[in-house]
Design a protein around this motif. Structure first.
Motif, PDB file in Angstrom:
ATOM      1  N   GLY A 649     -20.852  19.217   3.873  1.00  0.00           N
ATOM      2  CA  GLY A 649     -19.981  18.389   4.420  1.00  0.00           C
ATOM      3  C   GLY A 649     -19.219  17.138   3.754  1.00  0.00           C
ATOM      4  N   GLU A 650     -19.976  17.095   2.430  1.00  0.00           N
ATOM      5  CA  GLU A 650     -19.613  16.003   1.556  1.00  0.00           C
ATOM      6  C   GLU A 650     -17.896  16.310   1.043  1.00  0.00           C
ATOM      7  OE1 GLU A 650     -22.717  14.459  -1.313  1.00  0.00           O
ATOM      8  OE2 GLU A 650     -22.955  16.462  -1.239  1.00  0.00           O
ATOM      9  N   THR A 651     -17.307  14.981   1.132  1.00  0.00           N
ATOM     10  CA  THR A 651     -15.563  15.120   0.847  1.00  0.00           C
ATOM     11  C   THR A 651     -15.392  14.197  -0.299  1.00  0.00           C
ATOM     12  OG1 THR A 651     -15.333  15.599   3.242  1.00  0.00           O
ATOM     13  CG2 THR A 651     -13.513  14.791   1.749  1.00  0.00           C
ATOM     14  N   ASP A 652     -14.745  14.620  -1.307  1.00  0.00           N
ATOM     15  CA  ASP A 652     -14.217  14.120  -2.292  1.00  0.00           C
ATOM     16  C   ASP A 652     -12.505  13.916  -2.289  1.00  0.00           C
ATOM     17  OD1 ASP A 652     -16.522  13.501  -3.827  1.00  0.00           O
ATOM     18  OD2 ASP A 652     -16.598  15.495  -4.310  1.00  0.00           O
ATOM     19  N   VAL A 653     -12.097  12.862  -2.305  1.00  0.00           N
ATOM     20  CA  VAL A 653     -10.657  12.868  -2.676  1.00  0.00           C
ATOM     21  C   VAL A 653     -10.320  12.820  -4.134  1.00  0.00           C
ATOM     22  CG1 VAL A 653      -8.570  11.265  -2.060  1.00  0.00           C
ATOM     23  CG2 VAL A 653     -10.667  11.206  -0.519  1.00  0.00           C
ATOM     24  N   LEU A 654      -9.573  13.650  -4.252  1.00  0.00           N
ATOM     25  CA  LEU A 654      -9.190  14.056  -5.608  1.00  0.00           C
ATOM     26  C   LEU A 654      -7.890  13.518  -6.513  1.00  0.00           C
ATOM     27  CD1 LEU A 654     -10.254  18.014  -5.851  1.00  0.00           C
ATOM     28  CD2 LEU A 654     -11.518  15.924  -6.194  1.00  0.00           C
ATOM     29  N   ARG A 655      -6.883  13.526  -5.537  1.00  0.00           N
ATOM     30  CA  ARG A 655      -5.511  12.821  -6.001  1.00  0.00           C
ATOM     31  C   ARG A 655      -5.022  12.243  -4.754  1.00  0.00           C
ATOM     32  NH1 ARG A 655      -3.903  15.608 -10.885  1.00  0.00           N
ATOM     33  NH2 ARG A 655      -1.975  14.361 -10.776  1.00  0.00           N
ATOM     34  N   VAL A 656      -4.262  11.187  -5.256  1.00  0.00           N
ATOM     35  CA  VAL A 656      -3.284  10.484  -4.174  1.00  0.00           C
ATOM     36  C   VAL A 656      -2.041  10.151  -4.795  1.00  0.00           C
ATOM     37  CG1 VAL A 656      -3.401   8.203  -2.788  1.00  0.00           C
ATOM     38  CG2 VAL A 656      -5.755   9.161  -3.076  1.00  0.00           C
ATOM     39  N   VAL A 657      -1.160  10.166  -4.192  1.00  0.00           N
ATOM     40  CA  VAL A 657       0.320   9.737  -4.376  1.00  0.00           C
ATOM     41  C   VAL A 657       0.656   8.522  -3.407  1.00  0.00           C
ATOM     42  CG1 VAL A 657       2.625  10.421  -4.818  1.00  0.00           C
ATOM     43  CG2 VAL A 657       0.894  12.028  -5.117  1.00  0.00           C
ATOM     44  N   SER A 658       0.788   7.478  -3.874  1.00  0.00           N
ATOM     45  CA  SER A 658       1.123   6.274  -2.997  1.00  0.00           C
ATOM     46  C   SER A 658       2.661   5.968  -3.108  1.00  0.00           C
ATOM     47  CB  SER A 658       0.397   5.163  -3.343  1.00  0.00           C
ATOM     48  OG  SER A 658       0.563   4.152  -2.411  1.00  0.00           O
ATOM     49  N   ILE A 659       3.267   5.998  -1.848  1.00  0.00           N
ATOM     50  CA  ILE A 659       4.662   5.734  -2.167  1.00  0.00           C
ATOM     51  C   ILE A 659       5.072   4.685  -1.522  1.00  0.00           C
ATOM     52  CG2 ILE A 659       7.158   6.978  -2.046  1.00  0.00           C
ATOM     53  CD1 ILE A 659       5.692   9.531  -1.961  1.00  0.00           C
ATOM     54  N   PRO A 660       5.135   3.303  -1.950  1.00  0.00           N
ATOM     55  CA  PRO A 660       5.691   2.086  -1.083  1.00  0.00           C
ATOM     56  C   PRO A 660       6.994   1.618  -1.168  1.00  0.00           C
ATOM     57  CG  PRO A 660       4.608   1.457  -3.392  1.00  0.00           C
ATOM     58  CD  PRO A 660       4.708   3.300  -3.318  1.00  0.00           C
ATOM     59  N   ASP A 661       7.528   1.126  -0.212  1.00  0.00           N
ATOM     60  CA  ASP A 661       8.652   0.404   0.217  1.00  0.00           C
ATOM     61  C   ASP A 661       8.309  -1.250   0.019  1.00  0.00           C
ATOM     62  OD1 ASP A 661      11.031  -0.995   0.456  1.00  0.00           O
ATOM     63  OD2 ASP A 661      10.693  -0.320   2.641  1.00  0.00           O
ATOM     64  N   ALA A 662       8.178  -1.860  -1.011  1.00  0.00           N
ATOM     65  CA  ALA A 662       7.837  -3.089  -1.040  1.00  0.00           C
ATOM     66  C   ALA A 662       9.134  -4.022  -1.112  1.00  0.00           C
ATOM     67  CB  ALA A 662       6.820  -3.540  -2.002  1.00  0.00           C
ATOM     68  N   GLY A 663      10.189  -3.879  -0.883  1.00  0.00           N
ATOM     69  CA  GLY A 663      11.538  -4.528  -1.268  1.00  0.00           C
ATOM     70  C   GLY A 663      11.682  -4.354  -2.534  1.00  0.00           C
ATOM     71  N   ARG A 664      12.337  -5.249  -3.313  1.00  0.00           N
ATOM     72  CA  ARG A 664      12.497  -5.216  -4.882  1.00  0.00           C
ATOM     73  C   ARG A 664      11.271  -5.510  -5.309  1.00  0.00           C
ATOM     74  NH1 ARG A 664      16.655  -7.927  -5.601  1.00  0.00           N
ATOM     75  NH2 ARG A 664      18.016  -6.451  -6.489  1.00  0.00           N
ATOM     76  N   VAL A 665      10.886  -4.676  -6.285  1.00  0.00           N
ATOM     77  CA  VAL A 665       9.243  -4.941  -7.034  1.00  0.00           C
ATOM     78  C   VAL A 665       9.358  -5.771  -8.113  1.00  0.00           C
ATOM     79  CG1 VAL A 665       7.656  -3.736  -8.400  1.00  0.00           C
ATOM     80  CG2 VAL A 665       8.881  -2.313  -6.724  1.00  0.00           C
ATOM     81  N   ILE A 666       8.639  -6.894  -7.739  1.00  0.00           N
ATOM     82  CA  ILE A 666       8.598  -8.093  -8.717  1.00  0.00           C
ATOM     83  C   ILE A 666       7.984  -7.718 -10.015  1.00  0.00           C
ATOM     84  CG2 ILE A 666       8.320 -10.323  -9.073  1.00  0.00           C
ATOM     85  CD1 ILE A 666      10.217  -9.909  -7.152  1.00  0.00           C
ATOM     86  N   ASN A 667       6.777  -7.123  -9.738  1.00  0.00           N
ATOM     87  CA  ASN A 667       5.783  -6.781 -10.741  1.00  0.00           C
ATOM     88  C   ASN A 667       5.176  -5.274 -10.785  1.00  0.00           C
ATOM     89  OD1 ASN A 667       3.291  -6.722 -12.579  1.00  0.00           O
ATOM     90  ND2 ASN A 667       3.659  -8.645 -13.194  1.00  0.00           N
ATOM     91  N   PRO A 668       5.820  -4.411 -11.492  1.00  0.00           N
ATOM     92  CA  PRO A 668       5.204  -2.892 -11.253  1.00  0.00           C
ATOM     93  C   PRO A 668       3.714  -2.880 -11.417  1.00  0.00           C
ATOM     94  CG  PRO A 668       7.307  -3.088 -12.626  1.00  0.00           C
ATOM     95  CD  PRO A 668       6.708  -4.350 -12.398  1.00  0.00           C
ATOM     96  N   GLN A 669       3.057  -3.741 -12.591  1.00  0.00           N
ATOM     97  CA  GLN A 669       1.771  -3.489 -12.824  1.00  0.00           C
ATOM     98  C   GLN A 669       1.168  -3.872 -11.479  1.00  0.00           C
ATOM     99  OE1 GLN A 669       0.428  -5.513 -16.194  1.00  0.00           O
ATOM    100  NE2 GLN A 669      -1.619  -4.414 -16.275  1.00  0.00           N
ATOM    101  N   GLY A 670       1.436  -5.058 -10.896  1.00  0.00           N
ATOM    102  CA  GLY A 670       0.689  -5.609 -10.058  1.00  0.00           C
ATOM    103  C   GLY A 670       0.724  -4.996  -8.790  1.00  0.00           C
ATOM    104  N   LEU A 671       2.013  -4.150  -8.419  1.00  0.00           N
ATOM    105  CA  LEU A 671       2.326  -3.062  -7.543  1.00  0.00           C
ATOM    106  C   LEU A 671       1.182  -2.174  -7.480  1.00  0.00           C
ATOM    107  CD1 LEU A 671       3.689  -2.252  -4.832  1.00  0.00           C
ATOM    108  CD2 LEU A 671       5.417  -0.982  -6.466  1.00  0.00           C
ATOM    109  N   GLU A 672       1.026  -1.506  -8.836  1.00  0.00           N
ATOM    110  CA  GLU A 672       0.242  -0.526  -8.949  1.00  0.00           C
ATOM    111  C   GLU A 672      -1.434  -0.665  -8.622  1.00  0.00           C
ATOM    112  OE1 GLU A 672       0.280   1.752 -12.618  1.00  0.00           O
ATOM    113  OE2 GLU A 672       2.512   2.254 -12.250  1.00  0.00           O
ATOM    114  N   GLY A 673      -1.547  -2.241  -9.086  1.00  0.00           N
ATOM    115  CA  GLY A 673      -2.912  -2.485  -8.801  1.00  0.00           C
ATOM    116  C   GLY A 673      -3.064  -2.603  -7.307  1.00  0.00           C
TER     117      GLY A 673
END
Length: 786
Positions: A649-673
């Motif tokens: 029953g153990e579960t591993d999450v292997l991949r995640v795709v995160s698709i945000p709408d944060a308005g205009r992205v000010i700092n791409p690296q910060g958004l990724e963080g």
């Protein structure tokens, strides 16, 4: 850029995609975090890292029982102990003996009753930590234990003891639209399920703590990590009966918060002990065990959801009843249940809704603000049901969401006209085209072991930004020109780890037309920054950048007017570029910012400006029987790949795709963080984390028996931002701090079904629960014969 109405207006691209914008130098660029190096190297000292000469140690005596009457307190033995400087009880609270952001129902020091084991009963200040601990053991408290109330449903019954004079229901929220019963009767499919969510720990690196000292001038300085220094100051002043103008609160830097330091933690205790310590600094630093018991947690929820749909996938009705366990005191519980109900239908247009939420007092510690603020607990209902509807009618799970999601200018399920930017459709379209979704058969076909199975799930959600319509929501920033030509930008919003200090520096450098290294950002200091509101509700990027955009024109006006005076030319002949001010027709005539400062200083002129804004309080266009929602929302879609060990029953999450709408992205690296951190926190919430409390007593007390994801459980995370600039912010930014951990929860749950055909309705989805559901499914499909 042009100056209009005291704010810098930035032109956007048109909806047709035609270029209609000004190129940015700093906005949207991968600027390195301005606080990154000292944090990575360890050079940065958090407040609990600091030691002072002649310091005292403070300690807090907590309640022995989760619910009991106090018949008496004897501190004489503790006071007689050598090295003890002060022992305080409720009798030593000079002002109002209570605190709380919405309702001040939590006693500073318990007087006649304790309602949870986190309640503070007495304080000690001593020469050493060991002496303070010993003194706590000598304080004698005569308790009369009472039967704790620990089940929220029972707490709402007539039989339950009233934990507060008003009863056990702290808050009740209801929103209704249309006719749900008629819609249920006419629908092609009706689903009904109950979901349970856990009590999650913030698990910040720096536990609650800080410093207090009373100066000779009567200034009381409190250095304590918090999420709203100006509000902390007022709560301290109220409890002490002290002039707030004589209280200085420094709340930054913080070693993590996630909402757990939005409420008062130890600020008032530091202030009380400082008043009784003869001018010596007093330090309190909670151990992890004390932080677990006394600190606030995420609200556990019980959510009953009923959803109706037509066979083409159109959602026609949603009924929700949510019960939140707020524990012994209110904190922000009322706001949490209100936000949960506001978001219970997801970013969809459902014509018939019946939504109801209860926030209930129990003796189970204290629940309060936590990243997601109630939305995490309710999003699983609508997103799980959408997945079930899609499978029942053989519809595409992304397309069914696109079919029902509202757009800008349409009415939401709550019946309010959505005027702000909406990115749901863009995030779903990006999800449909991402590699993981397009090639899902390939990703699912190669499990790491023959007995393991893989599944892919998708979910989308949203989160309000700011306080919401009907509640004052504002921002403020100051900009001061310094002698070296640099700018000190003061923003009240603290830096709690998300990187907003870098965002503020980028905004200021962009709008002041200077290099980013010329910007010095100051945050979380009641002397140095104006009151710009709390760091909560995903608001700090929006509120801070908009406030800076309100202040920057005032500074630019000061600079150009001063340059015009110095050159004795009209203001319109001055231009500002690359940190210099020129006379347009005579470029050899230029001034540095340092030269302008010198002129202002010598002429005793002001070198500091401020900018303020307030969001409107109007109710908006609402067509429902409940409250009004938010002005602005952030949106996000998650796609996840999981692998389940069918033997354990153990579960591993292997991949995640995160698709945000944060308005205009000010700092791409910060958004990724943010997207990466939010995804990992969501994985922990879904699969591992739960603070166990039995009969009001914490069974979970440390990380030894509380599982959080480590680097080993961190999957490959891909971030694909979509931009829907928010027109109410001159820089187009919204917020992203909370929604990054919300849809991943139902996405993982949907992926579990895709892999092994089970629906988990009680989080966390532990191996035991998953294995039990797989076993039940197997026996149901292939019943054993005896």
């Amino acid at each position: 850029m042009s100056v209009m109405n005291n704010e810098i207006q930035v032109k956007e691209k048109t909806t047709s995609g035609e270029e209609n914008s000004t190129d940015f130098k700093w906005i949207g660029k991968p600027v390195k975090r301005i606080d990154g190096e000292p944090k990575v190297t360890g050079e940065l000292k958090y407040m609990t890292d600091i030691h002072y000469d002649n310091m005292l140690w403070g300690k807090i005596l907590r309640a022995k029982y989760p619910y009991a009457k106090i018949k008496g307190i004897d501190t004489s033995k503790a006071e007689a102990l050598e090295g003890v400087v002060a022992v305080l009880t409720h009798k030593d609270v000079p002002g109002f003996n209570g605190f709380g952001i919405i309702i001040p129902d939590q006693p500073v020091l318990a007087e006649d009753i304790v309602r949870c084991t986190g309640d503070a009963v007495a304080l000690v200040a001593a020469e050493t930590k060991e002496m303070a601990e010993m003194a706590l053991g000598l304080i004698e408290v005569n308790y009369e234990p009472l039967e704790p109330v620990t089940d929220p449903e029972y707490a709402m019954s007539k039989e339950a003891a009233h934990l507060h004079p008003s009863g056990n229901i702290h808050s009740h929220v209801a929103i209704r639209n249309g006719d749900v019963e008629k819609a249920f009767a006419e629908a092609d499919l009706v689903l009904e399920n109950t979901f349970y969510s856990p009590r999650q720990m913030h698990a910040f690196i720096e536990t609650e703590g800080g410093w207090g000292v009373l100066g000779e001038n009567g200034i009381l300085t409190i250095q304590c990590p918090g999420q709203y220094a100006h509000r902390d100051k007022l709560q301290i002043a109220r409890a002490l009966g002290y002039n707030p103008d004589l209280i200085h609160v420094i709340s930054s830097p913080l070693g993590g918060a996630f909402g757990g330091k939005d409420e008062i933690t130890v600020q008032i205790y530091l202030a009380l002990l400082a008043l009784h310590s003869n001018g010596r600094p007093v330090k309190i630093h909670l151990s992890r065990e004390e932080s677990v018991v006394a600190g606030i947690k995420r609200h556990p929820f019980k959510v009953h959801v009923k959803t109706a749909a037509m066979k083409d996938g159109t959602l026609v009705a949603q009924q929700v009843r949510a019960v939140a366990d707020t524990g012994a005191y209110a904190s922000l519980g009322g706001a949490v249940i209100a936000l949960a109900i506001e978001h219970a239908t997801g970013p969809y247009k459902i014509p018939n809704i019946d939504l109801e939420g209860f926030c209930v007092y129990t003796n189970n510690g204290i629940s309060g603000a936590f990243r997601g603020f109630g939305v995490n607990q309710v999003c699983v209902g609508i997103e799980t049901h959408l997945d079930m509807i899609a499978r029942y009618f053989h519809l595409d799970p992304i397309e069914i969401r696109q079919k029902n999601a509202y757009k800008q200018g349409e009415y939401s399920s709550l019946g309010h006209l959505v005027k702000s930017s909406v990115g749901t459709h863009k995030t779903l379209e990006a999800a449909k085209n991402c590699e993981l979704w397009v090639n899902q058969d390939l990703y699912k076909s190669k499990p790491s072991e023959p007995w393991k199975k893989r599944g892919i799930g998708v979910a989308t959600s949203f989160h309000g930004i700011g306080m919401g319509i009907g509640v004052p929501d504002y921002g403020a920033a100051s900009i001061e020109l310094l002698a070296d030509g640099y700018f000190k930008v003061g923003v009240g919003c603290e830096e709690i780890g998300g990187g907003n200090s870098t965002v503020y520096a980028q905004a200021a450098a962009e709008l002041l037309k200077c290099e980013i290294n010329k910007i010095k950002v100051v945050q979380g200091n009641t002397k140095e920054t104006p009151d710009g509101g709390t760091v909560t509700a995903s608001r700090s990027t929006y509120a801070g950048t908009r406030a800076i955009a309100s202040a920057a024109p005032n500074m630019n006006k000061l600079l150009t007017q001063t340059a015009a005076d110095m050159f004795d030319v009209p203001v319109h002949e001055i231009t500002h570029l690359n940190g210099l001010l020129y006379v347009k027709m005579r470029p050899e005539l230029s001034l540095t910012h340092a030269e302008i400062y010198e002129y202002l200083f010598e002429n005793r002129l002001n070198t500091k400006v401020e900018g303020h804004f307030i969001l409107p309080k109007e109710k908006g266009e609402i067509k429902n029987s409940g409250g009004a929602p938010h002005h602005i929302y952030g949106y996000l879609t998650h796609v996840v790949l999981v692998e389940i060990d069918t033997l354990t029953g153990e579960t591993d999450v292997l991949r995640v795709v995160s698709i945000p709408d944060a308005g205009r992205v000010i700092n791409p690296q910060g958004l990724e963080g943010q997207t990466e951190g939010g995804a990992i926190m969501g994985i922990g919430y879904t699969l591992y984390e739960d603070v166990i409390i039995e009969n009001g007593i914490h069974k979970t007390k440390n990380f030894t028996d509380y599982i959080i994801p480590t680097i080993r459980e961190t999957p490959i995370i891909e971030t694909i931002p979509v931009e829907e600039p928010e027109p109410s912010n001159p820089l187009g930014a919204k917020g992203i701090g909370e929604v990054v951990m919300i849809p991943i929860i139902p996405a993982i749950m949907n992926a579990l079904y895709d892999a092994v055909g089970i629906r988990i309705k009680h989080l966390p989805a532990t191996p035991e629960r998953i294995f039990k559901e797989m076993k039940f499914l197997k026996e149901k499909v292939h019943p054993q014969t005896r």
